[in-house]
Design a protein around this motif. Sequence first.
Motif, PDB file in Angstrom:
ATOM      1  N   ILE A  73       0.868  -1.168   0.000  1.00 52.08           N
ATOM      2  CA  ILE A  73       0.000   0.000   0.000  1.00 52.08           C
ATOM      3  C   ILE A  73       0.910   1.224   0.000  1.00 52.08           C
ATOM      4  N   PRO A  74       0.937   1.976  -1.104  1.00 52.47           N
ATOM      5  CA  PRO A  74       1.795   3.162  -1.160  1.00 52.47           C
ATOM      6  C   PRO A  74       1.385   4.206  -0.122  1.00 52.47           C
ATOM      7  N   ILE A  75       2.365   4.905   0.416  1.00 52.41           N
ATOM      8  CA  ILE A  75       2.130   5.979   1.384  1.00 52.41           C
ATOM      9  C   ILE A  75       2.564   7.284   0.725  1.00 52.41           C
ATOM     10  N   HIS A  76       1.647   8.240   0.611  1.00 50.41           N
ATOM     11  CA  HIS A  76       1.966   9.527  -0.007  1.00 50.41           C
ATOM     12  C   HIS A  76       3.113  10.200   0.747  1.00 50.41           C
ATOM     13  N   GLY A  77       4.132  10.620   0.013  1.00 53.82           N
ATOM     14  CA  GLY A  77       5.246  11.340   0.600  1.00 53.82           C
ATOM     15  C   GLY A  77       6.295  10.468   1.264  1.00 53.82           C
ATOM     16  N   ALA A  78       6.108   9.154   1.233  1.00 58.05           N
ATOM     17  CA  ALA A  78       7.084   8.241   1.839  1.00 58.05           C
ATOM     18  C   ALA A  78       7.772   7.440   0.734  1.00 58.05           C
ATOM     19  N   SER A  79       8.994   7.052   0.984  1.00 62.77           N
ATOM     20  CA  SER A  79       9.734   6.308  -0.036  1.00 62.77           C
ATOM     21  C   SER A  79       9.418   4.813  -0.026  1.00 62.77           C
ATOM     22  N   GLU A  80       8.827   4.319   1.059  1.00 63.16           N
ATOM     23  CA  GLU A  80       8.510   2.893   1.155  1.00 63.16           C
ATOM     24  C   GLU A  80       7.017   2.698   1.368  1.00 63.16           C
ATOM     25  N   PRO A  81       6.455   1.644   0.787  1.00 60.53           N
ATOM     26  CA  PRO A  81       5.046   1.355   1.030  1.00 60.53           C
ATOM     27  C   PRO A  81       4.862   0.635   2.364  1.00 60.53           C
ATOM     28  N   LEU A  82       3.631   0.545   2.793  1.00 62.50           N
ATOM     29  CA  LEU A  82       3.267  -0.331   3.894  1.00 62.50           C
ATOM     30  C   LEU A  82       3.091  -1.703   3.260  1.00 62.50           C
ATOM     31  N   THR A  83       3.849  -2.691   3.717  1.00 63.81           N
ATOM     32  CA  THR A  83       3.880  -4.007   3.081  1.00 63.81           C
ATOM     33  C   THR A  83       3.251  -5.051   3.988  1.00 63.81           C
ATOM     34  N   TRP A  84       2.401  -5.864   3.407  1.00 63.71           N
ATOM     35  CA  TRP A  84       1.723  -6.941   4.125  1.00 63.71           C
ATOM     36  C   TRP A  84       2.066  -8.267   3.456  1.00 63.71           C
ATOM     37  N   GLY A  85       2.435  -9.256   4.234  1.00 64.51           N
ATOM     38  CA  GLY A  85       2.578 -10.626   3.750  1.00 64.51           C
ATOM     39  C   GLY A  85       1.241 -11.313   3.952  1.00 64.51           C
TER      40      GLY A  85
END
Length: 180
Positions: A73-85
């Motif tokens: 899930i991309p996060i606006h203004g952040a370089s890394e997404p929130l990642t779920w396995g």
Amino acid sequence: MPDFYAIDQKKKTFEYKCVCCNEFQRGTPAYGYDMPIFYFDVPEDEREARIYLDADTCAIDNKLFFVKGILDIPIHGASEPLTWGVWVSQSVEEFHLYRETMGTDRIGQISFGWLAITMPGYNDLDERGNTVQLKCDVKGQAAGQRPVIQVQECDHPLYRDQYDGISWDRAVELVQLMPH
């Protein structure tokens, strides 16, 4: 907010104390599920006989089949997404093909599945009170990488968040909802 999370609003970076290694980490935390939700439908004393489970695949009674993949899930203004396995159901044919080709390049291979986990912040219930299962595409990746999971178009917050991204505040909210 849990004590071990310090969030840098200006740099859009999470800083937290890892519950596994007890060390401070920097970056967006990733969350994973050890098994699909249907694992818990099997009585505990029957699981060993009825369930095959490893880090990447699960079969229940040789009737329900699942693979683990990555949902970002991309996060606006952040370089890394929130990642779920997450775990996604597969047909028996797709499951066996996946197991036979694990460790090989699977780029371009796409299969259909249903999301088979519950995600805090996204647990909508249907008219029967069951967690809504979402249709997903399971997209093969390079050798050694788990497939990418993409929710198919629908009117659900997870679909919108995965495709449109989320605000920093929503990312913080989701992180706070996750068990630690």
